[in-house]
Design a protein around this motif. Structure first.
Motif, PDB file in Angstrom:
ATOM      1  N   ASN A  61      58.407  -6.666 -23.495  1.00  0.00           N
ATOM      2  CA  ASN A  61      57.744  -7.548 -22.522  1.00  0.00           C
ATOM      3  C   ASN A  61      58.552  -8.835 -22.379  1.00  0.00           C
ATOM      4  N   PRO A  62      58.583  -9.415 -21.157  1.00  0.00           N
ATOM      5  CA  PRO A  62      59.309 -10.689 -21.010  1.00  0.00           C
ATOM      6  C   PRO A  62      58.566 -11.825 -21.717  1.00  0.00           C
ATOM      7  N   VAL A  63      59.342 -12.815 -22.222  1.00  0.00           N
ATOM      8  CA  VAL A  63      58.727 -14.002 -22.809  1.00  0.00           C
ATOM      9  C   VAL A  63      58.475 -14.984 -21.674  1.00  0.00           C
ATOM     10  N   THR A  64      57.241 -15.358 -21.453  1.00  0.00           N
ATOM     11  CA  THR A  64      56.953 -16.254 -20.328  1.00  0.00           C
ATOM     12  C   THR A  64      56.216 -17.511 -20.793  1.00  0.00           C
ATOM     13  N   ALA A  65      56.078 -18.447 -19.865  1.00  0.00           N
ATOM     14  CA  ALA A  65      55.345 -19.678 -20.146  1.00  0.00           C
ATOM     15  C   ALA A  65      53.890 -19.358 -20.465  1.00  0.00           C
ATOM     16  N   HIS A  66      53.391 -18.267 -19.866  1.00  0.00           N
ATOM     17  CA  HIS A  66      51.998 -17.866 -20.123  1.00  0.00           C
ATOM     18  C   HIS A  66      51.772 -17.519 -21.583  1.00  0.00           C
ATOM     19  N   ASP A  67      52.804 -16.932 -22.210  1.00  0.00           N
ATOM     20  CA  ASP A  67      52.678 -16.598 -23.628  1.00  0.00           C
ATOM     21  C   ASP A  67      52.415 -17.856 -24.459  1.00  0.00           C
ATOM     22  N   PHE A  68      53.146 -18.928 -24.124  1.00  0.00           N
ATOM     23  CA  PHE A  68      52.973 -20.171 -24.878  1.00  0.00           C
ATOM     24  C   PHE A  68      51.574 -20.748 -24.663  1.00  0.00           C
ATOM     25  N   GLU A  69      51.172 -20.803 -23.406  1.00  0.00           N
ATOM     26  CA  GLU A  69      49.844 -21.347 -23.105  1.00  0.00           C
ATOM     27  C   GLU A  69      48.773 -20.536 -23.836  1.00  0.00           C
ATOM     28  N   TYR A  70      48.903 -19.215 -23.721  1.00  0.00           N
ATOM     29  CA  TYR A  70      47.938 -18.311 -24.358  1.00  0.00           C
ATOM     30  C   TYR A  70      47.913 -18.519 -25.886  1.00  0.00           C
ATOM     31  N   SER A  71      49.100 -18.591 -26.498  1.00  0.00           N
ATOM     32  CA  SER A  71      49.190 -18.688 -27.960  1.00  0.00           C
ATOM     33  C   SER A  71      48.548 -19.958 -28.480  1.00  0.00           C
ATOM     34  N   TRP A  72      48.894 -21.073 -27.836  1.00  0.00           N
ATOM     35  CA  TRP A  72      48.392 -22.352 -28.339  1.00  0.00           C
ATOM     36  C   TRP A  72      46.877 -22.445 -28.170  1.00  0.00           C
ATOM     37  N   LYS A  73      46.397 -21.947 -27.033  1.00  0.00           N
ATOM     38  CA  LYS A  73      44.953 -21.991 -26.798  1.00  0.00           C
ATOM     39  C   LYS A  73      44.226 -21.029 -27.731  1.00  0.00           C
ATOM     40  N   ARG A  74      44.874 -19.933 -28.043  1.00  0.00           N
ATOM     41  CA  ARG A  74      44.303 -18.955 -28.965  1.00  0.00           C
ATOM     42  C   ARG A  74      44.139 -19.592 -30.357  1.00  0.00           C
ATOM     43  N   THR A  75      45.131 -20.353 -30.768  1.00  0.00           N
ATOM     44  CA  THR A  75      45.064 -21.007 -32.073  1.00  0.00           C
ATOM     45  C   THR A  75      43.964 -22.072 -32.102  1.00  0.00           C
ATOM     46  N   LEU A  76      43.781 -22.723 -30.960  1.00  0.00           N
ATOM     47  CA  LEU A  76      42.797 -23.810 -30.906  1.00  0.00           C
ATOM     48  C   LEU A  76      41.367 -23.312 -30.716  1.00  0.00           C
ATOM     49  N   ASP A  77      41.230 -22.034 -30.309  1.00  0.00           N
ATOM     50  CA  ASP A  77      39.915 -21.473 -29.989  1.00  0.00           C
ATOM     51  C   ASP A  77      38.902 -21.676 -31.127  1.00  0.00           C
ATOM     52  N   PRO A  78      37.838 -22.452 -30.870  1.00  0.00           N
ATOM     53  CA  PRO A  78      36.866 -22.696 -31.946  1.00  0.00           C
ATOM     54  C   PRO A  78      36.101 -21.424 -32.312  1.00  0.00           C
ATOM     55  N   LYS A  79      36.125 -20.420 -31.435  1.00  0.00           N
ATOM     56  CA  LYS A  79      35.413 -19.173 -31.723  1.00  0.00           C
ATOM     57  C   LYS A  79      36.401 -18.040 -31.952  1.00  0.00           C
ATOM     58  N   PRO A 114      42.949 -29.374 -43.439  1.00  0.00           N
ATOM     59  CA  PRO A 114      41.970 -30.454 -43.316  1.00  0.00           C
ATOM     60  C   PRO A 114      40.538 -29.946 -43.526  1.00  0.00           C
ATOM     61  N   LYS A 115      39.665 -30.878 -43.856  1.00  0.00           N
ATOM     62  CA  LYS A 115      38.297 -30.512 -44.218  1.00  0.00           C
ATOM     63  C   LYS A 115      37.587 -29.771 -43.089  1.00  0.00           C
ATOM     64  N   ALA A 116      37.802 -30.214 -41.842  1.00  0.00           N
ATOM     65  CA  ALA A 116      37.126 -29.580 -40.714  1.00  0.00           C
ATOM     66  C   ALA A 116      37.508 -28.103 -40.635  1.00  0.00           C
ATOM     67  N   ALA A 117      38.808 -27.811 -40.831  1.00  0.00           N
ATOM     68  CA  ALA A 117      39.273 -26.429 -40.770  1.00  0.00           C
ATOM     69  C   ALA A 117      38.700 -25.625 -41.941  1.00  0.00           C
ATOM     70  N   ARG A 118      38.631 -26.273 -43.109  1.00  0.00           N
ATOM     71  CA  ARG A 118      38.060 -25.599 -44.288  1.00  0.00           C
ATOM     72  C   ARG A 118      36.605 -25.241 -44.034  1.00  0.00           C
ATOM     73  N   ASP A 119      35.862 -26.202 -43.491  1.00  0.00           N
ATOM     74  CA  ASP A 119      34.441 -25.963 -43.232  1.00  0.00           C
ATOM     75  C   ASP A 119      34.250 -24.842 -42.210  1.00  0.00           C
ATOM     76  N   ALA A 120      35.134 -24.833 -41.196  1.00  0.00           N
ATOM     77  CA  ALA A 120      35.029 -23.789 -40.180  1.00  0.00           C
ATOM     78  C   ALA A 120      35.236 -22.420 -40.819  1.00  0.00           C
ATOM     79  N   LEU A 121      36.221 -22.347 -41.714  1.00  0.00           N
ATOM     80  CA  LEU A 121      36.496 -21.080 -42.386  1.00  0.00           C
ATOM     81  C   LEU A 121      35.346 -20.668 -43.303  1.00  0.00           C
ATOM     82  N   MET A 122      34.770 -21.651 -44.010  1.00  0.00           N
ATOM     83  CA  MET A 122      33.645 -21.365 -44.899  1.00  0.00           C
ATOM     84  C   MET A 122      32.485 -20.777 -44.090  1.00  0.00           C
ATOM     85  N   ALA A 123      32.235 -21.415 -42.936  1.00  0.00           N
ATOM     86  CA  ALA A 123      31.135 -20.954 -42.098  1.00  0.00           C
ATOM     87  C   ALA A 123      31.434 -19.567 -41.543  1.00  0.00           C
ATOM     88  N   PHE A 124      32.693 -19.359 -41.145  1.00  0.00           N
ATOM     89  CA  PHE A 124      33.094 -18.079 -40.580  1.00  0.00           C
ATOM     90  C   PHE A 124      32.836 -16.928 -41.557  1.00  0.00           C
TER      91      PHE A 124
END
Lengths: 571, 308
Positions: free
Chosen positions: A136-154, B41-51
Motif C-alpha cells: 500500500n502507498p504511504v500517504t498523509a492519511h496514514d499519519f493523520e489516522y495513526s496519530w488520531k488512533r493513538t489519541l483516541d480516548p476509546k 503519566p498518571k492520567a494514562a495509568r488511570d485510563a489503563l486501570m479503568a480499561f
C-alpha cells in the motif's frame, strides 16, 4: 496423601509471596534502561566501525545479531513505551523525519516541509516513492489516522504514551475525553500533504516526529485486521526493514524492505534480535560469536566485566555518553528537606569524582548540573552554552549550612533518615558510598533501603520517602525534557517541589517562538534548580557495549539508542 | 477405586480454588500496579486501570476473574497486550516440555544404570566413585552446574553452544544441568533397593541355578528394585518441568520459567494467576497419577484406600 497436596499448595503460595516480595528491577529498568548505573567514559579506540571514515565494502553474510533481553511488549507504535520495542521499531518504521549517519535529523517520509510565521503550523510534503511492506502507498492519511488512533480516548487498548502527541493542538483535549476528534490539529490536505497545527511553537518538533509514538501505521492493514501487530504474517511497516519472523519470547527477525524508498542505503539483509535475559549468557554468546553486539541499549554487560574490559583496553568495548542523568532527590514535603541549606549541605558534601572512579567504575562524568552534555542547545550543546558547573563540593561549607538549616527548621539534630533505591548492585554500591561520605563529612547517619522496582516507584510517586535515587533519560533532544519534570503538578514531580517562579520560566519557554529568549529561560530554570539544590546530581550516564570489529556504521544516538539502519558487515 | 479417584479429584479442585483465591488476594496486596512506570503519566495509568477493570472493588474483580476462569478464559497479558495468557503459556510451555522430556529420559537411564553398577560392585572402587558422583549431584544446585558448564564447556572450550535450543547439540548442557540432581537421586534409590533385593531368596535361587550375574541383575534384580524409582517419577517430572526456571534463564530457553518471576515483577495479574494455576494443575495431576499408579501396583494401597 491429603497432606501432600496441602504441602504443594503451601509451597506454591510461599513461592508466590516470596517472589512478590523480592523480585528484581530488570523490567522496570528495561523500560527506562538509561537510568541504570553502568558504563564509562568516552574511551577512545572506537575501532568498532562507527562514525564512518572507513571505506570497507560489505562482505560476508549481511546479518546483524544483537540482544534485546526480553519480548517486545508490542510492535504497534501506538502502544509502545519501552526501548526494546523502540529498538525494533526504529528499524521497521520511519517517521516524517529520520536520523542520518551522523546522528542529525533529516527528511524521512516527508521529503520537505514549511513552517508558518508563528512556528505553530507545519506543512509536510510526503514522499511518493515509498510504500508499506504490504504494497500500500504511504500517504498523509496514514499519519493523520495513526496519530488520531493513538489519541483516541476509546481506543481498543489505551495508548500509554499518547501524551507524547499532546504538543498538537486539541490533542490533549481529545485524548482526555474533553475535546473532539475534529479539533485535533492534524489533517491530510491531500494524499501527500500533511498539515500539523501545534499548541505552542515547539522548536524540537522535527526531532519529536522521529520518535516511535509519531510513527505511522498502515491504515489499510490496521482496518483490515485489528490484531495486525501481533504476528509477523499480518504486519505492515514502512521503514528500511520489515518484520519477517517473530517467535514470541525467543527471537525477532527483520529483513530488508524492498518497498522502502532508500533501499540503496540499506546494506544489511537481516537483523536478528535475540531475547537473552541473563547478562552472563549474553556475554558468552558474544564471545563465542553468536552475537555481534552486546550490552546497551537493550542488553547488559555485567559491571565487573565492563571494568575489566576498560582496564584491558579492549578495542571492542565502546562507551558512549547518553542523554541521561543519575541523581538523588529529596522529599521536600518533609522536614528538614524543605530547607535549601540542608539540601545543599547534603549535595556539596559528597565527592562525585571519587564515586565515579572508585564505585561506579565506568568513568562517567561527575555532574554539577542537571541537563546532560549530549543535549543540544541552539548551536552547541546546552551545557556549553550555559554553565558547566553550578556548585562546588566543600565539606566545611556543608557543615555550616547543615547546622544553619537545621536551626532554621527548629531541629536540634539531623533526624532519622532513609535513602531508598531500587534493586541493583550498582545502585546499592553508590548508596552505601554516599551515605558513608555523609557520615564522615557531616557526621550524620542515613540508612539505606533497597526496594523492588514497582514498590520503589509507588513510594516515590506518593512521596513516601526521605531521600531517593532517581534517573532520567531524554525523550527528545532538548533541555526541556529534563526541566519540565519539576513544574508544579507534573506527573514526574515526585519531590513535592512547588515554585511559582520556576513554573513561570517553563511556561514562558513553552510559548515563546524566540529561540534566544527560550534558551535564556531554560538556562535560568536550570540555575534555579541547582541553586536551590532541588535535586542532587551525581553523574551523567554512559552506555557500554561490545561490538565486533567486522560490524560497520552502527552508532549510538544522543539518547543512547542504537542505530543499525546504515550498518553493514565486512568480514 | 472409583471412589478413591473421585475423592482425590474433588480434592484437587478444592485445592485449586483455594490456591486461586489466596494468590489473587496476595498478589493484589503487593504494592505497585501493572502500569506504574517512570514515564507513563498518571492520567494514562488511570485510563489503563479503568480499561482493564482494575478500578473496580476488589471483590468484584475477584468474581469477574473466577467467572472468566470457569469459562476457560485466563485473560490478556498486561505487559504484552497482543497476547493472551493462554497463548503465552502454550507457546512457551512447549519449550519447557521438550527440554524437560529429554532431561527426564536421561535422568532415568543414567540414574538407574549408575545405581545398578553401584549395587553390583558394592563397596568396590566403582561403587565409591558412583557414590561420590551422587553426592555431588545432590549437593550442587542446578544453577551452579548450569553456569559453570556454560562458561567452561560453552564459552571457554567452545565445544557446545552457550545458549538457545537450536539443534540437538544445544540440548546437552541444559539437560545435564537439569538432570544432575535427579540422576543422583535415582542412582541412590536404585542402589539401595537393589542391594536389598539382591539379598532376597529368589536371587539366591537364581544364582544356584547358575544364571549369569548380568541376567540376574537385570531380569530378577532390577525388575523388583525399580518400584521406588517409579514412585519418584511423578514428583520428579513435575519438578523438572516446573523447576527449570533458573536453568532456562541461563541457557536462554524461551520456556515458561522466565514468566514465573517476570509476571510478578511486572504485576501482570492475569499472567501471575495463569501461571500459578497452570503449575498447580501440573503438580497436582502428577501426584494424582502417581497415586493412582501406586494404588494399582501395590495391593496394600488398595486395601487402605478402601478402608479410608
Amino acid at each position: 496423601m491429603y497432606k501432600k497436596t496441602g504441602m504443594t499448595l503451601a509451597a506454591l503460595m510461599v513461592a508466590g509471596s516470596v517472589l512478590a516480595a523480592c523480585g528484581n528491577s530488570n523490567n522496570g529498568n528495561a523500560v527506562n534502561s538509561s537510568n541504570n548505573g553502568s558504563g564509562g567514559e568516552n574511551t577512545a579506540t572506537n575501532t568498532a566501525g562507527n562514525t564512518g571514515g572507513e571505506t570497507t565494502a560489505p562482505s560476508g553474510d549481511q546479518v546483524f545479531r544483537m540482544n534485546i533481553t526480553s519480548e517486545p511488549p508490542t510492535l504497534d507504535p501506538s502502544l509502545m513505551q519501552d526501548n526494546v520495542s523502540g529498538t525494533i521499531a526504529d528499524g521497521i518504521f520511519e517517521g516524517l523525519t529520520k536520523t542520518d549517519k551522523t546522528g542529525e535529523t533529516v527528511p524521512g517520509m516527508a521529503e520537505s516541509w514549511t513552517v508558518s510565521e508563528d512556528s505553530k503550523t507545519y506543512t509536510f510534503k510526503i514522499r511518493k516513492d515509498s510504500k508499506w511492506s504490504t504494497g500500500n502507498p504511504v500517504t498523509a492519511h496514514d499519519f493523520e489516522y495513526s496519530w488520531k488512533r493513538t489519541l483516541d480516548p476509546k481506543a481498543a487498548t489505551p495508548a500509554p504514551y499518547a501524551y507524547q502527541l499532546h504538543y498538537i493542538e486539541g490533542a490533549k483535549e481529545y485524548n482526555t475525553g474533553k475535546g473532539s476528534i475534529d479539533k485535533v490539529g492534524v489533517k491530510a490536505l491531500d494524499d501527500y500533504t500533511l498539515e500539523v497545527k501545534l499548541k505552542n511553537p515547539t522548536s524540537y518538533f522535527l526531532s519529536l516526529v522521529n520518535f516511535y509514538t509519531y510513527y505511522p501505521v498502515d491504515k489499510v492493514a490496521v482496518e483490515k485486521d485489528p490484531k495486525w501487530a501481533a504476528e509477523a504474517a499480518s504486519f505492515s511497516s514502512n521503514g528500511p526493514f520489515k518484520l519477517s519472523a517473530w517467535q514470541h519470547s525467543a527471537s525477532v527477525e527483520i529483513v530488508k524492505n524492498e518497498n522502502y524508498y532508500g533501499t540503496a542505503d540499506v546494506k544489511l539483509d537481516k537483523v536478528k534480535f535475540e531475547m537473552m535475559g541473563d547478562s552472563n549468557t549474553e556475554l558468552s554468546s558474544y564471545t563465542t560469536g553468536a552475537l555481534d553486539w552486546a550490552g546497551k541499549p537493550t542488553g547488559t554487560i555485567p559491571a565487573p566485566q565492563v571494568d575489566k574490559f576498560r582496564k584491558d583496553k579492549n578495542p571492542e568495548l565502546q562507551i558512549e555518553n547518553t542523554a541521561s542523568t543519575y541523581f538523588y532527590i529529596f522529599n521536600q514535603s518533609k522536614k528538614p528537606f524543605n530547607n535549601v541549606k540542608v539540601r545543599k549541605a547534603l549535595s556539596i558534601s559528597i565527592d562525585r569524582k571519587l564515586l565515579v572512579d572508585k564505585v561506579v567504575l565506568g568513568g562517567q562524568t561527575p555532574a554539577f548540573g542537571f541537563v546532560p552534555p549530549t543535549i543540544k542547545g541552539q548551536e552547541k550543546s546546552f551545557r556549553e552554552e550555559t554553565q558547566q558547573t553550578y556548585f562546588e563540593e566543600n565539606v566545611e561549607e556543608a557543615k555550616k549550612l547543615l547546622a544553619e538549616g537545621l536551626k532554621e527548621e527548629g531541629m536540634s539534630a539531623f533526624p532519622a533518615t532513609t535513602l531508598i533505591y531500587n534493586t541493583s548492585d550498582s545502585h546499592a554500591k553508590i548508596a552505601t558510598a554516599v551515605t558513608e561520605m555523609w557520615k564522615t563529612n557531616l557526621g550524620i547517619d542515613v540508612k539505606t533501603e533497597v526496594q523492588e522496582w514497582k514498590v520503589f516507584l509507588q513510594n516515590r510517586t506518593s512521596l513516601n520517602y526521605d531521600i531517593s535515587r532517581a534517573g532520567w533519560g531524554a525523550d527528545y533532544n532538548d533541555a526541556m525534557t529534563f526541566l519540565d519534570l519539576y513544574i508544579t503538578g507534573s506527573g514526574n514531580n515526585d519531590l513535592g517541589y512547588k515554585n511559582p517562579a520556576y513554573d513561570k520560566l517553563i511556561e514562558d519557554a513553552y510559548v515563546t517562538a524566540d529561540q534566544a529568549e527560550r534558551s535564556k529561560l531554560l538556562a535560568q530554570a536550570e540555575k534555579m534548580l541547582m541553586d536551590e539544590s532541588v535535586v542532587m546530581p551525581v553523574y551523567y550516564d554512559t552506555a557500554a557495549s561490545l561490538v565486533k570489529p567486522y560490524v560497520k556504521d552502527t552508532f549510538i544516538t544522543y539518547n543512547g539508542n542504537i542505530n543499525y539502519n546504515y550498518a553493514y558487515i565486512a568480514k | 477405586m472409583i471412589r478413591f479417584i473421585g475423592r482425590r479429584f474433588l480434592n484437587i479442585l478444592l485445592s485449586l480454588f483455594v490456591l486461586a483465591t489466596l494468590t489473587f488476594f496476595l498478589m493484589k496486596a503487593v504494592p505497585g500496579n501493572p502500569f506504574l512506570d517512570e514515564k507513563t503519566p498518571k492520567a494514562a495509568r488511570d485510563a489503563l486501570m479503568a480499561f482493564y477493570g482494575l478500578d473496580k472493588a476488589l471483590w468484584k474483580q475477584y468474581l469477574i476473574y473466577l467467572g472468566n476462569l470457569l469459562q476457560g478464559d485466563l485473560g490478556i497479558s498486561y505487559k504484552t497486550p497482543g497476547q493472551t495468557v493462554t497463548q503465552i503459556i502454550s507457546q512457551s510451555f512447549l519449550y519447557s516440555l521438550k527440554l524437560g522430556a529429554v532431561a527426564i529420559v536421561v535422568s532415568v537411564i543414567v540414574g538407574v544404570s549408575l545405581g545398578m553398577v553401584s549395587a553390583m560392585y558394592n563397596r568396590k572402587l566403582i561403587d565409591k566413585i558412583a557414590v561420590v558422583i551422587s553426592i555431588l549431584g545432590i549437593s550442587i544446585p542446578n544453577f551452579v552446574v548450569a553456569s559453570v558448564t556454560q562458561f567452561y564447556i560453552g564459552a571457554e572450550l567452545r565445544w557446545l553452544p552457550v545458549a538457545g535450543l537450536d539443534g540437538p547439540l544445544s540440548y546437552i548442557l541444559p539437560t545435564f544441568a537439569l538432570s544432575a540432581l535427579p540422576i543422583a537421586f535415582i542412582a541412590r534409590l536404585t542402589r539401595s533397593s537393589m542391594l536389598e533385593v539382591l539379598t532376597a531368596d529368589y536371587i539366591r535361587t537364581a544364582k544356584a541355578k547358575g544364571l549369569s550375574p548380568i541376567r540376574i541383575t537385570l531380569r530378577h534384580g532390577l525388575r523388583n528394585a525399580i518400584l521406588p524409582v517409579v514412585t519418584y517419577l511423578g514428583p520428579m517430572t513435575a519438578n523438572i518441568i516446573t523447576g527449570s526456571v533458573v536453568v532456562e534463564k541461563i541457557y536462554n530457553v524461551p520456556g515458561l520459567g522466565q514468566f514465573f518471576t517476570n509476571s510478578v515483577t511486572n504485576r501482570d495479574y492475569p499472567l501471575i494467576m495463569g501461571i500459578t494455576l497452570f503449575y498447580a494443575v501440573i503438580l497436582m495431576f502428577a501426584r494424582f497419577l502417581a497415586d493412582i499408579g501406586y494404588a494399582m501396583v501395590d495391593p496394600r494401597m488398595k486395601k487402605s484406600t478402601k478402608g479410608g
